[in-house]
Design a protein around this motif. Structure first.
Motif, PDB file in Angstrom:
ATOM      1  N   THR A   9      61.349  65.394  18.359  1.00 40.05           N
ATOM      2  CA  THR A   9      60.900  65.023  19.707  1.00 40.05           C
ATOM      3  C   THR A   9      59.907  66.043  20.243  1.00 40.05           C
ATOM      4  N   ARG A  10      60.361  67.282  20.369  1.00 40.61           N
ATOM      5  CA  ARG A  10      59.548  68.271  21.084  1.00 40.61           C
ATOM      6  C   ARG A  10      58.243  68.572  20.337  1.00 40.61           C
ATOM      7  N   PHE A  26      50.469  50.426  20.331  1.00 43.93           N
ATOM      8  CA  PHE A  26      50.591  49.404  21.382  1.00 43.93           C
ATOM      9  C   PHE A  26      49.276  48.970  22.007  1.00 43.93           C
ATOM     10  N   PRO A  64      57.345  61.948  30.477  1.00 47.08           N
ATOM     11  CA  PRO A  64      56.125  62.300  29.798  1.00 47.08           C
ATOM     12  C   PRO A  64      55.096  61.162  29.882  1.00 47.08           C
ATOM     13  N   ALA A  65      53.857  61.533  30.146  1.00 47.30           N
ATOM     14  CA  ALA A  65      52.805  60.521  30.295  1.00 47.30           C
ATOM     15  C   ALA A  65      52.373  59.971  28.943  1.00 47.30           C
ATOM     16  N   GLY A  66      52.658  60.727  27.860  1.00 46.00           N
ATOM     17  CA  GLY A  66      52.227  60.269  26.539  1.00 46.00           C
ATOM     18  C   GLY A  66      50.721  60.058  26.531  1.00 46.00           C
ATOM     19  N   LYS A  69      49.998  55.209  28.949  1.00 49.83           N
ATOM     20  CA  LYS A  69      50.362  53.790  28.985  1.00 49.83           C
ATOM     21  C   LYS A  69      50.349  53.219  30.405  1.00 49.83           C
ATOM     22  N   ILE A  86      54.549  67.503  27.160  1.00 52.05           N
ATOM     23  CA  ILE A  86      54.575  68.772  26.433  1.00 52.05           C
ATOM     24  C   ILE A  86      53.474  68.819  25.380  1.00 52.05           C
ATOM     25  N   SER A  87      52.913  67.652  25.056  1.00 52.59           N
ATOM     26  CA  SER A  87      51.900  67.583  24.002  1.00 52.59           C
ATOM     27  C   SER A  87      50.489  67.469  24.580  1.00 52.59           C
ATOM     28  N   MET A  90      48.726  64.371  23.113  1.00 54.95           N
ATOM     29  CA  MET A  90      49.011  63.093  23.788  1.00 54.95           C
ATOM     30  C   MET A  90      48.202  63.023  25.090  1.00 54.95           C
ATOM     31  N   ALA A 111      53.516  70.419  30.317  1.00 52.93           N
ATOM     32  CA  ALA A 111      54.756  70.990  30.868  1.00 52.93           C
ATOM     33  C   ALA A 111      55.946  70.454  30.081  1.00 52.93           C
ATOM     34  N   ASP A 112      57.054  71.174  30.191  1.00 52.73           N
ATOM     35  CA  ASP A 112      58.291  70.797  29.513  1.00 52.73           C
ATOM     36  C   ASP A 112      59.222  70.126  30.537  1.00 52.73           C
ATOM     37  N   LEU A 130      59.479  57.618  30.993  1.00 53.29           N
ATOM     38  CA  LEU A 130      59.588  56.456  30.102  1.00 53.29           C
ATOM     39  C   LEU A 130      59.644  56.923  28.647  1.00 53.29           C
ATOM     40  N   ARG A 131      60.663  56.450  27.931  1.00 52.32           N
ATOM     41  CA  ARG A 131      60.774  56.650  26.476  1.00 52.32           C
ATOM     42  C   ARG A 131      60.924  58.102  26.042  1.00 52.32           C
ATOM     43  N   LEU A 132      61.622  58.890  26.802  1.00 56.02           N
ATOM     44  CA  LEU A 132      61.935  60.250  26.351  1.00 56.02           C
ATOM     45  C   LEU A 132      63.443  60.430  26.122  1.00 56.02           C
TER      46      LEU A 132
HETATM   47  C1  LIG Z   1      57.845  58.146  22.804  1.00 54.53           C
HETATM   48  S1  LIG Z   1      56.676  59.125  23.686  1.00 54.53           S
HETATM   49  C2  LIG Z   1      56.655  58.325  25.282  1.00 54.53           C
HETATM   50  C3  LIG Z   1      55.375  58.577  26.066  1.00 54.53           C
HETATM   51  C4  LIG Z   1      55.132  57.644  27.255  1.00 54.53           C
HETATM   52  N1  LIG Z   1      56.105  57.838  28.305  1.00 54.53           N
HETATM   53  C5  LIG Z   1      55.129  56.210  26.795  1.00 54.53           C
HETATM   54  O1  LIG Z   1      56.049  55.435  27.159  1.00 54.53           O
HETATM   55  O2  LIG Z   1      54.219  55.835  26.050  1.00 54.53           O
HETATM   56  C6  LIG Z   1      57.621  60.599  23.991  1.00 54.53           C
HETATM   57  C7  LIG Z   1      56.783  61.659  24.675  1.00 54.53           C
HETATM   58  O3  LIG Z   1      57.645  62.711  25.108  1.00 54.53           O
HETATM   59  C8  LIG Z   1      56.924  63.929  25.003  1.00 54.53           C
HETATM   60  N2  LIG Z   1      57.906  65.027  25.000  1.00 54.53           N
HETATM   61  C9  LIG Z   1      58.783  65.379  24.052  1.00 54.53           C
HETATM   62  N3  LIG Z   1      59.549  66.407  24.450  1.00 54.53           N
HETATM   63  C10 LIG Z   1      59.131  66.720  25.699  1.00 54.53           C
HETATM   64  C11 LIG Z   1      59.523  67.687  26.639  1.00 54.53           C
HETATM   65  N4  LIG Z   1      60.519  68.539  26.404  1.00 54.53           N
HETATM   66  N5  LIG Z   1      58.871  67.738  27.827  1.00 54.53           N
HETATM   67  C12 LIG Z   1      57.857  66.873  28.084  1.00 54.53           C
HETATM   68  N6  LIG Z   1      57.443  65.926  27.231  1.00 54.53           N
HETATM   69  C13 LIG Z   1      58.078  65.847  26.051  1.00 54.53           C
HETATM   70  C14 LIG Z   1      56.171  63.763  23.708  1.00 54.53           C
HETATM   71  O4  LIG Z   1      55.138  64.697  23.590  1.00 54.53           O
HETATM   72  C15 LIG Z   1      55.718  62.318  23.814  1.00 54.53           C
HETATM   73  O5  LIG Z   1      54.478  62.225  24.448  1.00 54.53           O
END
Ligand SMILES: C[S@@+](CC[C@H](N)C(=O)[O-])C[C@H]1O[C@@H](n2cnc3c(N)ncnc32)[C@H](O)[C@@H]1O
Length: 231
Positions: A9-10, A26, A64-66, A69, A86-87, A90, A111-112, A130-132
């Motif tokens: 994940t991270r 997507f 996370p904004a990823g 989307k 965090i990425s 992304m 940011a984390d 969303l999706r974290l």
């Molecule tokens: C499956 S993606 C979802 C992104 C977006 N919300 C979407 O629905 O498309 C998961 C995201 O979580 C971010 N992520 C993972 N660990 C994180 C953390 N500790 N803090 C912030 N973002 C994190 C990843 O970098 C990635 O962009």
């Protein structure tokens, strides 16, 4: 696969190739294998739009904004957005996504989600996550939920819910198409509620696409926390 939060994940999304691949899943209209991802993403956007309409807001944290989307939704609503992840890889794609639709009421911040202290108490009207959570183990998930409750007046958070149907669906999919049959950090609906309820009132929940996806999105109102409680 043995699920490991740090690796899966991270760190997983922290490179440009993965960010591009994630985005294509997507947005690209090519390829039937990505069809479920496209359908789910469309339904996620629709659900977020519906839930945001129930929360009076001017400012939002997308964490996370990823790869952005939700850009089109925030642009339609005129929301002032902080898109955070965090990425940096992304977020680079997210930046192009916002630029592509010409929406500039957005800033980008690496940011984390487990440490949002820099944003300050109730800095946002709403936080969208969303999706974290389905990729985060329970103890850390509680920390992240506490941070979201702290920085925003409302939260919209998705969980991956496990049940017999989805366990079987994953297993059939893996044996027909290959790929992973990993249960990530899915939890039961009762477990999700038990994690949320100490921190939030659950205003409503929405299944995104029950036959295709384990994702449930909760609309949440943080409960006042006792002074000094960092939950
Ligand atoms: C499956 S993606 C979802 C992104 C977006 N919300 C979407 O629905 O498309 C998961 C995201 O979580 C971010 N992520 C993972 N660990 C994180 C953390 N500790 N803090 C912030 N973002 C994190 C990843 O970098 C990635 O962009």
């Amino acid at each position: 696969m043995n699920f490991d939060y740090e690796r899966n994940t991270r760190k997983f999304y922290q490179n440009d190739a993965t960010a591009q691949r994630y985005h294509q899943m997507f947005v690209s209209s090519k390829g039937w294998r990505n069809l479920p991802s496209r359908v789910v993403a469309r339904k996620e956007r629709r659900a977020i739009e519906t839930l945001l309409a129930q929360v009076p807001h001017r400012t939002a944290l997308d964490m996370p904004a990823g790869t952005g989307k939700l850009a089109g939704i925030f642009a339609t609503l005129g929301t002032q957005v902080v898109a955070s992840d965090i990425s940096a890889s992304m977020l680079k794609v997210a930046e192009a996504e916002y630029a592509g639709i010409g929406y500039d009421r957005v800033s980008f911040r690496v940011a984390d989600a487990s440490d949002l202290g820099d944003f300050g108490n109730k800095a946002f009207d709403v936080a969208v996550c969303l999706r974290l959570m389905h990729r985060v183990p329970t103890s850390l998930r509680r920390t992240m939920l506490g941070e979201l409750a702290h920085v925003a007046s409302h939260a919209i958070v998705s969980f991956g819910i496990e049940n017999g149907f989805h366990a079987m669906r994953r297993s059939v999919r893996a044996s027909v198409f290959g790929g992973s049959n990993d249960s990530l950090c899915f939890c039961s609906m009762a477990e999700a509620r038990a994690e949320l309820e100490p921190m939030f009132e659950i205003a409503r929940h929405v299944w995104i696409a029950p036959a295709l996806s384990q994702e449930v999105i909760f609309l949440l109102k943080p409960k006042p926390q006792p002074a000094g409680d960092a939950a």
